[in-house]
Design a protein around this motif. Structure first.
Motif, PDB file in Angstrom:
ATOM      1  N   LEU A  52      40.643  63.613  37.312  1.00 56.59           N
ATOM      2  CA  LEU A  52      42.270  63.574  37.980  1.00 56.59           C
ATOM      3  C   LEU A  52      42.374  62.369  38.846  1.00 56.59           C
ATOM      4  N   PHE A  53      40.929  62.091  39.417  1.00 54.97           N
ATOM      5  CA  PHE A  53      41.053  60.920  40.025  1.00 54.97           C
ATOM      6  C   PHE A  53      40.382  59.463  39.668  1.00 54.97           C
ATOM      7  N   ALA A  54      40.712  59.387  38.269  1.00 56.22           N
ATOM      8  CA  ALA A  54      40.108  58.411  37.574  1.00 56.22           C
ATOM      9  C   ALA A  54      40.548  56.914  38.009  1.00 56.22           C
ATOM     10  N   GLU A  55      41.740  56.771  38.674  1.00 52.41           N
ATOM     11  CA  GLU A  55      42.220  55.462  39.110  1.00 52.41           C
ATOM     12  C   GLU A  55      41.352  55.002  40.116  1.00 52.41           C
ATOM     13  N   PHE A  56      40.642  55.935  40.853  1.00 53.75           N
ATOM     14  CA  PHE A  56      39.860  55.711  42.022  1.00 53.75           C
ATOM     15  C   PHE A  56      38.443  55.455  41.809  1.00 53.75           C
ATOM     16  N   ILE A  57      38.057  55.728  40.480  1.00 53.89           N
ATOM     17  CA  ILE A  57      36.721  55.571  39.775  1.00 53.89           C
ATOM     18  C   ILE A  57      36.513  54.376  38.991  1.00 53.89           C
ATOM     19  N   ALA A  58      37.532  54.224  38.197  1.00 56.28           N
ATOM     20  CA  ALA A  58      37.542  53.443  37.079  1.00 56.28           C
ATOM     21  C   ALA A  58      38.755  52.388  37.186  1.00 56.28           C
ATOM     22  N   ASN A  59      38.752  51.321  37.702  1.00 62.26           N
ATOM     23  CA  ASN A  59      40.155  50.625  37.813  1.00 62.26           C
ATOM     24  C   ASN A  59      39.788  49.126  37.842  1.00 62.26           C
ATOM     25  N   ASP A  60      40.706  48.196  37.436  1.00 64.39           N
ATOM     26  CA  ASP A  60      40.517  46.746  37.736  1.00 64.39           C
ATOM     27  C   ASP A  60      41.070  46.219  38.856  1.00 64.39           C
ATOM     28  N   ARG A  61      41.445  47.445  39.769  1.00 63.51           N
ATOM     29  CA  ARG A  61      42.166  46.780  41.128  1.00 63.51           C
ATOM     30  C   ARG A  61      41.259  47.390  42.206  1.00 63.51           C
ATOM     31  N   PRO A  62      41.251  46.975  43.289  1.00 65.07           N
ATOM     32  CA  PRO A  62      40.487  47.373  44.403  1.00 65.07           C
ATOM     33  C   PRO A  62      41.162  48.761  44.984  1.00 65.07           C
ATOM     34  N   ILE A  63      40.426  49.358  45.490  1.00 65.31           N
ATOM     35  CA  ILE A  63      40.802  50.718  46.274  1.00 65.31           C
ATOM     36  C   ILE A  63      41.801  50.550  47.406  1.00 65.31           C
ATOM     37  N   VAL A  64      41.088  49.482  48.310  1.00 60.53           N
ATOM     38  CA  VAL A  64      41.875  48.903  49.470  1.00 60.53           C
ATOM     39  C   VAL A  64      41.321  47.433  49.672  1.00 60.53           C
ATOM     40  N   VAL A  65      42.425  46.631  50.273  1.00 59.60           N
ATOM     41  CA  VAL A  65      42.022  45.322  50.582  1.00 59.60           C
ATOM     42  C   VAL A  65      42.633  45.000  51.890  1.00 59.60           C
ATOM     43  N   SER A  66      41.623  44.402  52.807  1.00 63.97           N
ATOM     44  CA  SER A  66      41.910  43.833  54.027  1.00 63.97           C
ATOM     45  C   SER A  66      42.219  42.407  53.992  1.00 63.97           C
ATOM     46  N   TYR A  67      43.485  42.058  54.526  1.00 62.72           N
ATOM     47  CA  TYR A  67      43.847  40.545  54.457  1.00 62.72           C
ATOM     48  C   TYR A  67      44.597  40.269  55.584  1.00 62.72           C
ATOM     49  N   ALA A  68      44.173  39.281  56.443  1.00 64.79           N
ATOM     50  CA  ALA A  68      44.789  38.909  57.515  1.00 64.79           C
ATOM     51  C   ALA A  68      45.229  39.924  58.407  1.00 64.79           C
ATOM     52  N   GLY A  69      44.309  40.760  58.800  1.00 60.65           N
ATOM     53  CA  GLY A  69      44.583  42.044  59.629  1.00 60.65           C
ATOM     54  C   GLY A  69      45.395  43.173  59.092  1.00 60.65           C
ATOM     55  N   HIS A  70      45.769  43.128  57.720  1.00 59.52           N
ATOM     56  CA  HIS A  70      46.570  44.215  57.292  1.00 59.52           C
ATOM     57  C   HIS A  70      45.974  44.997  56.262  1.00 59.52           C
ATOM     58  N   LEU A  71      46.185  46.134  56.014  1.00 58.14           N
ATOM     59  CA  LEU A  71      45.519  46.855  54.971  1.00 58.14           C
ATOM     60  C   LEU A  71      46.251  47.118  53.803  1.00 58.14           C
ATOM     61  N   TYR A  72      45.914  47.006  52.496  1.00 59.10           N
ATOM     62  CA  TYR A  72      46.711  47.313  51.197  1.00 59.10           C
ATOM     63  C   TYR A  72      46.061  48.161  50.322  1.00 59.10           C
ATOM     64  N   PHE A  73      46.558  48.811  49.577  1.00 60.60           N
ATOM     65  CA  PHE A  73      46.076  49.675  48.708  1.00 60.60           C
ATOM     66  C   PHE A  73      46.599  49.531  47.219  1.00 60.60           C
ATOM     67  N   PRO A  74      46.042  48.440  46.602  1.00 55.42           N
ATOM     68  CA  PRO A  74      46.526  48.119  45.146  1.00 55.42           C
ATOM     69  C   PRO A  74      46.167  49.166  44.143  1.00 55.42           C
ATOM     70  N   VAL A  75      45.410  50.212  44.221  1.00 54.57           N
ATOM     71  CA  VAL A  75      45.370  51.135  43.386  1.00 54.57           C
ATOM     72  C   VAL A  75      46.485  52.126  43.659  1.00 54.57           C
ATOM     73  N   LEU A  76      47.395  52.148  44.541  1.00 57.03           N
ATOM     74  CA  LEU A  76      48.672  52.920  44.742  1.00 57.03           C
ATOM     75  C   LEU A  76      49.821  52.078  44.388  1.00 57.03           C
ATOM     76  N   ALA A  77      49.606  50.955  44.758  1.00 54.81           N
ATOM     77  CA  ALA A  77      50.962  50.079  44.828  1.00 54.81           C
ATOM     78  C   ALA A  77      50.725  48.579  44.060  1.00 54.81           C
ATOM     79  N   ASP A  78      51.548  48.144  43.729  1.00 56.22           N
ATOM     80  CA  ASP A  78      51.693  46.820  43.176  1.00 56.22           C
ATOM     81  C   ASP A  78      52.123  45.751  44.434  1.00 56.22           C
ATOM     82  N   TYR A  79      51.081  44.785  44.389  1.00 62.34           N
ATOM     83  CA  TYR A  79      51.479  43.468  45.263  1.00 62.34           C
ATOM     84  C   TYR A  79      51.408  42.216  44.665  1.00 62.34           C
TER      85      TYR A  79
END
Length: 357
Positions: A52-79
């Motif tokens: 059920l959590f396949a997106e957090f186990i196998a994905n071509d997107r990072p789970i979390v990204v820290s950039y310029a002091g901000h956190l992003y969650f590409p596994v949940l949203a498109d940037y």
């Protein structure tokens, strides 16, 4: 059940606010006594929850990204790429060396254990696809360069969800139909039986072949077609139980007291029918998963490119020089179906009145 175990069970029931009858306790004890089925249930639940959590186990997107002091969650949203200092307003490709350098210059990324989605093509293979297992693709790749392990995880989830939903819906329809037939009997039962006989003789595969020429099959389309053709599996069983119980004294007494027929069917007769019905449900689930796998293998199942155990088996047949494809698909399917069979045996033992723990 021993006295300490019974005392612990009663304390757990009081703690959880549950009112468990002695009959339910005996059935749970019988289920736990079947060690193979008991552990098969936990193993299947573990595999299903993980999928059920396949997106957090196998994905071509990072789970979390820290950039310029901000956190992003590409596994949940498109940037867009511009979010990370890129030049294009299109969706960021986190596997692109340019994007990775931009992010790592001002932050960091946390990748899933398997950095491939089920449709991600690995263009950096050391050998032509399908490539054998290595340190990057743990179970190798298929004939299009896609990671086999990632497709297995997503395919397991689709197969399990399809089987569970189809089993639940078809059981509800079948139980309702069998209850109406058995309780009312007479002309209602006669006409319904003739309809069931005609409907059950519809060739499922031929119907799917014909319909697939008009529409593109997908998950919900297949689910609806299979539901329309598979709800009859429990009809005869439930009908027999209701035919047997409708003239019992407690049913006649309920009628004499003015209790409505729907209430009698649900409260008084259905619990007796559910004992034998529940023992069949794991086997119906097994058949539902096998049906989806067979349709995918024949090319009449999910859309092309979808993660599927049947499609992996088809690739194994078409690529006999790449045995990891067929062996992997067969192994996962065999384990899944074996676990469900063992669970069904344990449920059968739990509801067997001859077994007293």
């Amino acid at each position: 059940m021993s006295a300490p175990a019974a005392l612990a069970a009663r304390r757990a029931d009081r703690f959880l606010g549950l009112r468990v009858t002695p009959l339910t306790r005996r059935r749970l004890a019988n289920f736990r006594a079947n060690r193979r089925g008991f552990w098969s249930l936990w193993i299947f639940l573990l595999l299903f929850v993980v999928s059920l959590f396949a997106e957090f186990i196998a994905n071509d997107r990072p789970i979390v990204v820290s950039y310029a002091g901000h956190l992003y969650f590409p596994v949940l949203a498109d940037y867009p790429e511009t979010t990370f200092g890129g030049e294009f307003p299109t969706e960021a490709d986190y596997r692109d060396p340019y994007v990775r350098r931009r992010i790592e210059a001002q932050g960091w990324m946390v990748w899933p254990p398997i950095p491939f989605h089920y449709d991600t093509i690995n263009y950096a293979l050391r050998s032509p696809a399908p490539s054998p297992p290595d340190a990057v693709n743990w179970l190798g790749t298929d004939d299009q360069g896609r990671d086999v392990l990632a497709r297995l995880i997503y395919g397991f989830r689709i197969s399990a969800l399809f089987g569970l939903i189809l089993t639940l819906l078809s059981s509800l329809v079948g139980i309702a139909a069998g209850a109406i037939q058995g309780y009312y009997g007479g002309l209602t039962d006669l006409l319904f039986q003739r309809f069931v006989e005609l409907w059950s003789n519809i060739p499922t595969l031929f119907l799917l072949i014909i319909l697939s020429s008009f529409v593109q099959p997908n998950f919900w389309w297949l689910l609806g077609i299979m539901l329309a053709l598979s709800w009859m599996q429990l009809v005869d069983l439930v009908r027999a139980e209701f035919l047997r119980a409708r003239n019992f004294d407690y049913v006649r007494a309920a009628r004499a007291l003015g209790v409505s027929n729907p209430v009698i069917m649900v409260r008084h007769v259905l619990p007796n029918a559910m004992v034998s019905t529940l023992t069949f449900m794991p086997f119906i689930l097994n058949g539902s998963i096998t049906t989806l796998t067979s349709l995918d293998f024949l090319g009449f199942g999910l859309p092309p490119g979808s993660p599927s155990l049947g499609e992996l088996l088809l690739q194994g047949k078409n690529n006999l020089t790449s045995p990891w494809l067929g062996l992997t698909g067969f192994g996962v399917l065999a384990v899944m179906l074996s676990l469900l069979i063992f669970i069904g045996e344990a449920v059968r033992d739990a509801f067997d009145p001859r077994k007293v723990k």
